[in-house]
Design an enzyme around this catalytic site. Sequence first.
Site, short mmCIF file in Angstrom:
data_model
loop_
_atom_site.label_atom_id
_atom_site.label_comp_id
_atom_site.label_asym_id
_atom_site.label_seq_id
_atom_site.Cartn_x
_atom_site.Cartn_y
_atom_site.Cartn_z
N HIS A 175 5.01 -5.30 -6.79
CA HIS A 175 4.28 -5.91 -5.88
C HIS A 175 3.38 -7.02 -5.98
CE1 HIS A 175 3.67 -2.02 -3.17
NE2 HIS A 175 4.71 -1.74 -4.07
N ASP A 197 -1.77 -6.46 0.35
CA ASP A 197 -0.85 -5.28 -0.04
C ASP A 197 -0.87 -4.52 0.89
OD1 ASP A 197 1.36 -4.44 -2.50
OD2 ASP A 197 0.07 -3.09 -1.93
#
Length: 482
Positions: free
Chosen positions: A16, A117
Amino acid sequence: MASANVLLLPEPGSGHLMSLIQAGKRLLARGGDGLTVTVLIVQPATPESASEVDSHVRRVAASASGLGIRFHHLPAVAPPTDCAGNLQEFKSRYMQLHAPHVRAAVAELGAAALVIDFFATAVIDAARELAVPTYVYFTSTAALLALTLRLPALAVDSDASDDGAVDVPGMPPVPAGSVPGFLGDKESPNYAWFVYHGRRFMDADGIVINTVDALEPGLLAAIAAGRCVPGRRAPPLYPIGPVIGHAVEASNEPCVRWLDAQPRASVVFLCFGSLGWFDRAKAHEVAAGLERSGHRFLWTLRGPPAAGSRHPTDANLDELLPAGFLERTEGRGLVWPTRAPQKEVLAHAAVGCFVTHCGWNSTLESMWHGVPLVPWPLYAEQHLNAFELVSVVGVAVAMEVDRERDNFVVAAELERAVRCVMGGGSEEEGAMAREKAMKMKAACRRAVEEGGSSYAALQRLRHAIRSGTTTCNGAAPPKETA
């Protein structure tokens, strides 16, 4: 033109973190329309992960390709200790605990926009209190995005069929065996958090997704048309993928030098991501399948993690492999017992097939280089990715993976799939996968060029950030909790 600072908030897992940093580089490329980028760094919960994140940050900061990306470390937060192995719950709650520090950073640093995110949707309210437009960065597929958007409705009134298949707009019914494990149990906290995220995505000013229009056109169209959430259109979509490092550096690793001596498209590459490892039983099946296939192979084999760690160790080949396997396959196979330079390997002309866990970053790297896949999903959303790559995108040949036996694959299945993809016979399925992989290679490269679909999406995103409008016109929506 005054510069506009864009704050990026990645979840601290390597996949990520690096994907969102790479997206930040894309925002700044070609002048960046007066944008600057600051990455908000969340301290990982374990020393091992913290060391890995620090290494990534130092490397990007020292690299010329960093394009001046800045980093801002958020204060440390005590992680939740009662998640009982529920990884998605842990990530979501850990990011939620950082909301006050994110709000303080937005106020201190000044922000034209905040890009978060998808595990961090609980911080949307903090940004909205300061009237800062907030975008979700989705590191995975449009298929998982569509399913997550559908989830709040499915949680109330399930559309699952008698055999457990799930309806996802834009793709065939998803078999129960391909639904991500964290979405298979409605009583699980992981499921509850994904329902929460599915609701909060709809509050964002846009969703930036690491995919390519040509890879998932039906799914992106279904999301944009509002088919996922009854009565509501999704926020604007920005498919800017593939968000991967496109440049491939020359590697002096012995495994890459070994590839130099192999014929074109002759090698099966097996690699299973940063968390993938095999025990002795699985390794024996792989060895038998590869040996019987007769094809050349480069196999990245990792051993079990050390106590208290999630990361694999370097493999002890004497313990994991059948007796005599290395001797019998000497010259046509190489077992690599540590991390391999995956991007450099996939770029090599000798590689003709990729046996993979179907992590989305790995999949995009494979598509960028036109390498067809044999999916061996292990965790997270990888079973859904595998189903899509076989049934929708057409770049992969399926294997039977037994989820009830910890994703076990028997030697005969691996042998069959490898033979099919590598060709040499009349296997139509393998020929189609090879052909489609080459088409996707061309499509991915066109997408990021000037005038391509991802290039255009990036331009739209820059314009939206510069305009500074929010979906709520600066008003904070009601706060939600999972």
